[in-house]
Design an enzyme around this catalytic site. Sequence first.
Site, mmCIF file in Angstrom:
data_model
loop_
_atom_site.group_PDB
_atom_site.id
_atom_site.type_symbol
_atom_site.label_atom_id
_atom_site.label_comp_id
_atom_site.label_asym_id
_atom_site.label_seq_id
_atom_site.Cartn_x
_atom_site.Cartn_y
_atom_site.Cartn_z
ATOM 1 N N MET A 111 11.308 24.982 3.306
ATOM 2 C CA MET A 111 10.643 24.236 2.236
ATOM 3 C C MET A 111 11.628 23.495 1.336
ATOM 4 O O MET A 111 11.409 22.346 0.958
ATOM 5 C CB MET A 111 9.782 25.191 1.401
ATOM 6 C CG MET A 111 8.954 24.471 0.350
ATOM 7 S SD MET A 111 7.950 25.582 -0.647
ATOM 8 C CE MET A 111 6.708 26.091 0.518
ATOM 9 N N TYR A 147 14.788 30.249 9.678
ATOM 10 C CA TYR A 147 13.617 31.022 10.094
ATOM 11 C C TYR A 147 13.526 31.111 11.608
ATOM 12 O O TYR A 147 13.786 30.137 12.319
ATOM 13 C CB TYR A 147 12.334 30.377 9.561
ATOM 14 C CG TYR A 147 12.115 30.648 8.088
ATOM 15 C CD1 TYR A 147 11.872 31.936 7.623
ATOM 16 C CD2 TYR A 147 12.160 29.610 7.163
ATOM 17 C CE1 TYR A 147 11.678 32.179 6.266
ATOM 18 C CE2 TYR A 147 11.965 29.841 5.812
ATOM 19 C CZ TYR A 147 11.723 31.133 5.368
ATOM 20 O OH TYR A 147 11.537 31.372 4.035
ATOM 21 N N LYS A 183 0.853 -1.202 0.000
ATOM 22 C CA LYS A 183 0.000 0.000 0.000
ATOM 23 C C LYS A 183 0.884 1.246 0.000
ATOM 24 O O LYS A 183 2.085 1.155 0.286
ATOM 25 C CB LYS A 183 -0.931 -0.028 1.215
ATOM 26 C CG LYS A 183 -0.219 -0.026 2.544
ATOM 27 C CD LYS A 183 -1.179 -0.316 3.699
ATOM 28 C CE LYS A 183 -0.413 -0.352 5.019
ATOM 29 N NZ LYS A 183 -1.276 -0.743 6.141
HETATM 30 C C1 LIG Z 1 -0.327 -1.843 6.704
HETATM 31 C C2 LIG Z 1 -0.870 -3.130 7.162
HETATM 32 C C3 LIG Z 1 -0.013 -4.220 7.375
HETATM 33 C C4 LIG Z 1 1.493 -4.116 7.284
HETATM 34 O O1 LIG Z 1 1.971 -3.522 8.479
HETATM 35 P P1 LIG Z 1 3.524 -3.243 8.791
HETATM 36 O O2 LIG Z 1 3.510 -2.776 10.191
HETATM 37 O O3 LIG Z 1 3.973 -2.202 7.846
HETATM 38 O O4 LIG Z 1 4.240 -4.527 8.598
HETATM 39 C C5 LIG Z 1 -0.595 -5.434 7.700
HETATM 40 N N1 LIG Z 1 -1.936 -5.554 7.852
HETATM 41 C C6 LIG Z 1 -2.774 -4.521 7.691
HETATM 42 C C7 LIG Z 1 -4.230 -4.724 7.886
HETATM 43 C C8 LIG Z 1 -2.278 -3.274 7.351
HETATM 44 O O5 LIG Z 1 -3.112 -2.246 7.200
#
Ligand SMILES: *Cc1c(COP(=O)(O)O)cnc(C)c1O
Length: 384
Positions: free
Chosen positions: A322, A274, A52
Amino acid sequence: MPPVNAPYRPEGLIARPLHARIDAGAVSHNLARLRATLPAGPGAPRLWATVKADAYGHGVARILPALRGADGLAVLHLNEARACRRIGWNGPILVYGGLYSPADALLLDSLDLHLVITHAAQLEWLAHAPLAERPALWLRYAGDIHHTGFSADDYRPAFEAACALARRGLAGEIGHLNHYARADESDGVDAADAAFRAVIAGLPGPVSTSNSAALLRHGARAAGTQWVRPGLALYGASPFADLSAAQLDLRPAMSLHSQIVGIQRVQAGAGVGYSGAFMAPAATTVGIVTCGYADGYPRHAPTGTPVIVDGVRTRLLGRVSMDMMAVDLGPVPHACIGAPVTLWGASGLAVEDVAASAGTIAAELLTGLSARVPVQLAGRDAGP
Ligand SMILES: *Cc1c(COP(=O)(O)O)cnc(C)c1O
């Protein structure tokens, strides 16, 4: 499959020195390392590689060859599943977000899609959708994280509804999924796993638990499931505050590099950046690095956050702006304009260290790399 070394930095373009380097070889190493925590042979848990957020900012297309050894990919939304198909992944894909609306069911157009089901309306939507393909379903238990999923009371009715869909030919196998809230703690999963096991007791179907932290810290429990779901560790970051990636034999897959583009000699009492957030206590040589919060470097990183200049570990000074930040050249007096800078991902400077200094976690920095940062693939593009 399209070429994975697509020209992210077109030939001949003179680039700003800031760039990220992605090492697909590190991902294959980490995948093998995570597999080795599981028993081998028939009945061994299978592994969803969590990709993801475009593979935690690494670019799923760039690292796909390194994920060939995974049994499936896990994404958030069905659109990402389609993108994985487009780049040539033909294996199973797990969709954590399930369906956000009835219209999402129109995206169930390829084989081997696995949907996480988190509330009863999703089952209704599937019952009324003109499905091109029938997805496998994974019922999510709300567990101890209480983000999405069914409570203990609602779980069995949801299972019955899912089985009814399967009997009508609208769904494939029904599995059981849990996600721990405290897998990074040594006693963080015992109660959560016991509660989950009680809820699914006697129900048929495969079981999936275990993100990176659970796999690395609670391997015995992961071994008793059919599918595990690591993300972060695949990219070489440690999920633990008390154990580094190097100690876990994980290799960082992303490093962030830049250069010194300015040098300022400031007198005692002068401010840098800044609001004068850093006031030089004595005459100081300050290096200016082209990298700022618009590139994804955390603005909350305070003075003292580690940075490597010309191979020497030094520190950030004052407020990140930035497009640039200031660093202390005291430990690197020879550094001149063009000196190489590593912001994270090199030996001795894990992204976890920068994240900890900024009060956040590695995953936020990796996924936050900005689109304006050019990316090179390690071993494929010998750039600056
Ligand atoms: C993101 C996610 C994972 C992976 O988690 P990590 O901590 O990055 O290994 C596994 N299961 C679900 C449901 C997730 O949303």
